[in-house]
Design an enzyme around this catalytic site. Structure first.
Site, PDB file in Angstrom:
ATOM      1  N   MET A  33       0.770  -0.995  -0.062  1.00 32.37           N
ATOM      2  CA  MET A  33       0.222   0.004   0.177  1.00 32.37           C
ATOM      3  C   MET A  33       0.523   1.278   0.125  1.00 32.37           C
ATOM      4  O   MET A  33       0.166   1.899  -0.541  1.00 32.37           O
ATOM      5  CB  MET A  33      -0.951   0.133   1.379  1.00 32.37           C
ATOM      6  CG  MET A  33      -2.259  -1.092   1.236  1.00 32.37           C
ATOM      7  SD  MET A  33      -3.656  -1.007   0.163  1.00 32.37           S
ATOM      8  CE  MET A  33      -4.263   0.624   0.563  1.00 32.37           C
ATOM      9  N   ASP A  62      10.828   3.432   4.776  1.00 29.57           N
ATOM     10  CA  ASP A  62      11.413   2.191   5.101  1.00 29.57           C
ATOM     11  C   ASP A  62      12.186   1.628   5.787  1.00 29.57           C
ATOM     12  O   ASP A  62      12.899   2.016   5.044  1.00 29.57           O
ATOM     13  CB  ASP A  62      10.857   1.579   3.629  1.00 29.57           C
ATOM     14  CG  ASP A  62      10.215  -0.207   4.387  1.00 29.57           C
ATOM     15  OD1 ASP A  62       8.667  -0.193   4.125  1.00 29.57           O
ATOM     16  OD2 ASP A  62      10.836  -0.631   4.902  1.00 29.57           O
ATOM     17  N   VAL A  86       2.668   0.428   7.959  1.00 26.48           N
ATOM     18  CA  VAL A  86       3.040  -1.208   8.550  1.00 26.48           C
ATOM     19  C   VAL A  86       2.212  -1.917   8.512  1.00 26.48           C
ATOM     20  O   VAL A  86       0.973  -1.733   8.755  1.00 26.48           O
ATOM     21  CB  VAL A  86       4.381  -0.948   9.930  1.00 26.48           C
ATOM     22  CG1 VAL A  86       5.176   0.197   9.177  1.00 26.48           C
ATOM     23  CG2 VAL A  86       3.080  -0.293  10.624  1.00 26.48           C
ATOM     24  N   GLU A 127      -0.292  -5.066   9.941  1.00 24.04           N
ATOM     25  CA  GLU A 127      -0.975  -4.858  11.379  1.00 24.04           C
ATOM     26  C   GLU A 127      -1.004  -5.576  12.729  1.00 24.04           C
ATOM     27  O   GLU A 127      -1.249  -7.162  13.151  1.00 24.04           O
ATOM     28  CB  GLU A 127      -2.080  -5.256  10.500  1.00 24.04           C
ATOM     29  CG  GLU A 127      -3.079  -4.921   9.418  1.00 24.04           C
ATOM     30  CD  GLU A 127      -3.637  -3.205  10.613  1.00 24.04           C
ATOM     31  OE1 GLU A 127      -5.279  -3.281  10.379  1.00 24.04           O
ATOM     32  OE2 GLU A 127      -2.948  -2.242  10.417  1.00 24.04           O
ATOM     33  N   LYS A 161       2.820  -0.838  15.643  1.00 28.17           N
ATOM     34  CA  LYS A 161       2.461   0.176  15.275  1.00 28.17           C
ATOM     35  C   LYS A 161       2.855   1.265  16.247  1.00 28.17           C
ATOM     36  O   LYS A 161       3.380   2.901  16.096  1.00 28.17           O
ATOM     37  CB  LYS A 161       0.618  -0.044  15.044  1.00 28.17           C
ATOM     38  CG  LYS A 161       0.446  -0.737  13.615  1.00 28.17           C
ATOM     39  CD  LYS A 161      -1.053  -0.443  13.305  1.00 28.17           C
ATOM     40  CE  LYS A 161      -1.451  -1.478  11.416  1.00 28.17           C
ATOM     41  NZ  LYS A 161      -0.837  -0.218  10.426  1.00 28.17           N
ATOM     42  N   SER A 216      -6.511  -1.301   9.201  1.00 28.34           N
ATOM     43  CA  SER A 216      -7.835  -2.285   8.663  1.00 28.34           C
ATOM     44  C   SER A 216      -8.982  -2.369  10.087  1.00 28.34           C
ATOM     45  O   SER A 216      -9.887  -2.300   9.873  1.00 28.34           O
ATOM     46  CB  SER A 216      -8.070  -3.181   8.113  1.00 28.34           C
ATOM     47  OG  SER A 216      -7.110  -3.896   8.617  1.00 28.34           O
ATOM     48  N   HIS A 232      -7.434   5.211   6.398  1.00 25.24           N
ATOM     49  CA  HIS A 232      -8.169   3.382   5.716  1.00 25.24           C
ATOM     50  C   HIS A 232      -8.161   3.961   4.664  1.00 25.24           C
ATOM     51  O   HIS A 232      -8.978   4.448   4.126  1.00 25.24           O
ATOM     52  CB  HIS A 232      -8.915   2.965   7.169  1.00 25.24           C
ATOM     53  CG  HIS A 232      -8.768   1.770   6.444  1.00 25.24           C
ATOM     54  ND1 HIS A 232      -9.784   0.619   6.153  1.00 25.24           N
ATOM     55  CD2 HIS A 232      -7.726   0.884   5.927  1.00 25.24           C
ATOM     56  CE1 HIS A 232      -9.132  -0.621   5.727  1.00 25.24           C
ATOM     57  NE2 HIS A 232      -8.387  -0.561   5.425  1.00 25.24           N
ATOM     58  N   GLU A 277     -11.424   5.873   5.167  1.00 19.56           N
ATOM     59  CA  GLU A 277     -12.262   5.814   6.349  1.00 19.56           C
ATOM     60  C   GLU A 277     -11.182   6.428   6.790  1.00 19.56           C
ATOM     61  O   GLU A 277     -10.206   6.384   7.550  1.00 19.56           O
ATOM     62  CB  GLU A 277     -11.834   4.465   7.314  1.00 19.56           C
ATOM     63  CG  GLU A 277     -13.242   3.820   5.686  1.00 19.56           C
ATOM     64  CD  GLU A 277     -13.665   2.193   6.857  1.00 19.56           C
ATOM     65  OE1 GLU A 277     -14.562   1.915   6.971  1.00 19.56           O
ATOM     66  OE2 GLU A 277     -12.804   1.314   7.214  1.00 19.56           O
ATOM     67  N   ASN A 321     -15.148  -3.081   5.431  1.00 27.26           N
ATOM     68  CA  ASN A 321     -15.361  -4.248   5.970  1.00 27.26           C
ATOM     69  C   ASN A 321     -15.734  -5.310   7.129  1.00 27.26           C
ATOM     70  O   ASN A 321     -16.415  -6.066   7.073  1.00 27.26           O
ATOM     71  CB  ASN A 321     -13.317  -4.254   7.116  1.00 27.26           C
ATOM     72  CG  ASN A 321     -12.243  -4.024   6.285  1.00 27.26           C
ATOM     73  OD1 ASN A 321     -11.890  -5.233   5.078  1.00 27.26           O
ATOM     74  ND2 ASN A 321     -11.256  -3.455   6.951  1.00 27.26           N
TER      75      ASN A 321
END
Length: 421
Positions: free
Chosen positions: A152, A171, A228, A230, A235, A257, A278, A290, A328
């Site tokens: 992403m 990164d 990064v 999930e 995080k 998400s 999101h 979102e 979702n």
């Protein structure tokens, strides 16, 4: 005189309709976690044959029930200005910002498993979006940053640069940074080959993306998007670092998400400036974002995030920290039933994907879709919803097996399907 009275009554009716359409309130289960909108004031509803008792006041905290609502075959059409906030000036501003990205909403859900990402984006993009005027117009994003150059990250950086905003793509792995920038180039290259973009313009836009393996360029960023993997501990570690290297006014957002924005924000000294942001895959094509508010997220931060989403030509919907957020919650309610049906009927997953695609309910089937999204991310969301709501959110056992084996779909070359290249 009669004509003047009629015009005055028309204005009163128009203002009443707009005020009703904008009547948003905290919803459901005492949590007040997602907004609702009364659809009774939207014109054309009766003409489309939509049953009012089912759609009167749609509580978006109960979005899994939306998959059970069968709308009439005739699409429900609602022009943007009828959902705008009361006030001509604000409505005109909304039209300028959103008309290109959203246009008209066409809703045509077919049965209890016919709720798919493209349809969801059209539905909730109009029904859940907060249309209140901004009290935070002075917040501008002159420079952004994306942390994580995976699947992403490169897409998100391309979206931001394409809107003429300089962006740092960071990164820890230099190869991933270069791959992310190369992916951004490929997205513009496709437009060049189609004759829609000049080669010189491609290079100019690409120059707006700066690759980095550290935070040296974060001292003047206004908006950061973390992308990064999930894992909450990862995080939180990233947000703790971002809290130290970014200016105090910067908004720190997460592309999560499903994870808690409140918990992520606790790793910083500015939880009021932490928000969910999101995107949906592929971010370069999907219009929806979102904007998720944690318990400590300020109204100014949420509005600034929504403004930025519009600036990068996306359609924001604001919601609270309900499990699965908005999309979702809907998507998994349908996909989990297809997973369950595949197991119970004993048909091959390729055959089910083919049937779904041929039916026109979705452009691709659920198993191939999961491969594209990343099986690790899909499993995380599916298990989170199952833990929150019980077995009505089914988790396919093969999904667990593939993730345990490190076969995560398109990004690793193999998942439910083999992926070349």
């Amino acid at each position: 005189l009669a004509g003047a009275e009629a015009q005055q009554q028309q204005r009163v009716d128009h203002d009443h309709r707009l005020a009703g359409a904008d009547r948003l309130s905290a919803a459901a289960d005492g949590g007040g976690d997602i907004e609702v909108v009364d659809l009774g004031h939207v014109e054309h509803l009766a003409d489309a044959g939509v049953r009012r008792p089912q759609l009167g006041e749609l509580v978006l905290a109960h979005l899994d029930r939306v998959a059970e609502v069968e709308l009439a075959q005739c699409p429900f059409v609602a022009p943007l200005d009828e959902l705008a906030h009361d006030g001509v000036e604000h409505r005109d501003r909304l039209q300028r910002r959103r008309r290109r990205a959203v246009g008209w909403v066409l809703i045509g859900l077919r049965g209890d498993v016919g709720v798919w990402l493209d349809q969801v984006g059209q539905v909730v993009g109009h029904l859940a979006v907060s249309l209140a005027p901004s009290d935070n117009e002075s917040v501008f994003v002159f420079k952004a940053a994306v942390v994580g150059a995976g699947t992403m990250g490169g897409e998100i950086a391309q979206v931001i640069a394409n809107a003429e905003v300089p962006v740092v793509l960071e990164d820890v792995d230099r190869d991933r940074v270069e791959a992310g920038i190369a992916h951004a180039r490929s997205l513009w290259q496709g437009r060049v080959e189609a004759g829609k973009l000049e080669a010189a313009e491609l290079e100019r836009k690409l120059a707006l993306i700066t690759g980095s393996t550290g935070y040296e360029q974060f001292g003047d960023v206004d908006f950061v998007i973390e992308a990064v993997p999930e894992r909450i501990e990862l995080k939180q570690a990233v947000f703790s670092e971002l809290d130290e290297v970014t200016p105090g006014h910067a908004i720190l957002s997460s592309n999560t998400s499903a994870l808690s924005i409140t918990e992520i924000g606790e790793a910083t000294s500015r939880p009021d400036r932490v928000v969910g942001f999101h995107f949906f895959y592929p971010a370069s094509a999907m219009r929806l974002i979102e904007v998720i508010e944690g318990e400590d997220t300020s109204a100014e931060t949420a509005q600034a995030a929504s403004n930025f989403a519009q600036a990068i030509r996306k359609t924001p919907i604001r919601c609270g920290e309900a499990p699965g957020f908005v999309v979702n919650r809907i998507l998994n309610s349908g996909v989990s039933e297809l997973w369950r049906a595949q197991e119970e009927l004993g048909i091959e997953f390729e055959e089910l994907d083919r049937l779904v695609a041929e039916s026109g309910a979705a452009p691709i089937g659920p198993f191939f879709l999961c491969d594209l999204l990343g099986l690790d991310t899909v499993l995380h969301v599916a298990e989170h919803l199952r833990d929150c709501f019980g077995d009505r959110f089914h988790v396919h056992p093969r999904l667990r097996e593939l993730v345990a084996a490190g076969e995560l779909g398109a990004k690793t070359g193999r998942g439910f399907y083999e992926h070349g290249g």
